[in-house]
Write an enzyme that holds these catalytic residues in place. Sequence first.
Site, PDB file in Angstrom:
ATOM      1  N   GLY A 108       0.777  -1.227   0.000  1.00 41.63           N
ATOM      2  CA  GLY A 108       0.000   0.000   0.000  1.00 41.63           C
ATOM      3  C   GLY A 108       0.814   1.285   0.000  1.00 41.63           C
ATOM      4  O   GLY A 108       0.242   2.367   0.075  1.00 41.63           O
ATOM      5  N   ASP A 109       2.132   1.187  -0.105  1.00 41.67           N
ATOM      6  CA  ASP A 109       2.970   2.388  -0.073  1.00 41.67           C
ATOM      7  C   ASP A 109       4.117   2.236  -1.069  1.00 41.67           C
ATOM      8  O   ASP A 109       5.290   2.204  -0.689  1.00 41.67           O
ATOM      9  CB  ASP A 109       3.490   2.590   1.355  1.00 41.67           C
ATOM     10  CG  ASP A 109       4.142   3.946   1.568  1.00 41.67           C
ATOM     11  OD1 ASP A 109       3.917   4.854   0.739  1.00 41.67           O
ATOM     12  OD2 ASP A 109       4.876   4.098   2.562  1.00 41.67           O
ATOM     13  N   PRO A 110       3.788   2.151  -2.369  1.00 40.69           N
ATOM     14  CA  PRO A 110       4.800   1.807  -3.366  1.00 40.69           C
ATOM     15  C   PRO A 110       5.605   2.977  -3.913  1.00 40.69           C
ATOM     16  O   PRO A 110       5.821   3.076  -5.106  1.00 40.69           O
ATOM     17  CB  PRO A 110       3.952   1.178  -4.472  1.00 40.69           C
ATOM     18  CG  PRO A 110       2.684   1.968  -4.427  1.00 40.69           C
ATOM     19  CD  PRO A 110       2.454   2.240  -2.956  1.00 40.69           C
TER      20      PRO A 110
END
Length: 184
Positions: A108-110
């Site tokens: 969720g934090d690419p």
Amino acid sequence: IKVMGLGSNFDINGFLREFRELLTSELDYRIEARNMMRFRDNLKDDKNIIVPRVHRDYSGEHILVMDFIEGTQVKDLADADPEERRNYARLIASSYLRQVYIDGFYHGDPHGGNIVVKDGKIAFIDFGAMGKLDSELKRDMLNLFYGVYKQNVDLATDAFLKIGKTSKDDIDIGRFRRDMDTLI
């Protein structure tokens, strides 16, 4: 609660609930360790992806011990060979398609600091923020993707409305279909 500038369909209480859950999970490294182990298990057969191993015997609520991944952060690839950059972009994109459409569990934090490249492979790091999709949402997202791919305005429109939990009666459906056609 109504927030200025946000539509009437915006669920501020749901947003705040999710934000609280995200902060709580970011502060408990046991959750991040479980995320990492699940992510690693999901992608274990993909030889182009590296996921650090968690050392559970040394990890706990306030500390996470995992393999160190040595490589170059994606954000530092600006001067790399264009073909090499295209290859890494393809690996990242295909990995995300799998994460979202098959596993329903995605990083969720690419951002460019959370993906490392090395020897033609990509490695994901920092598993504090993960996304989860249920089977209905995965199906609707796949229908949206497929509708856009096949240039099927009706399929893409219907899938988009389902994802947004919006009824055709709540919008100008003719205009929305025209906008979707333009987008496709």
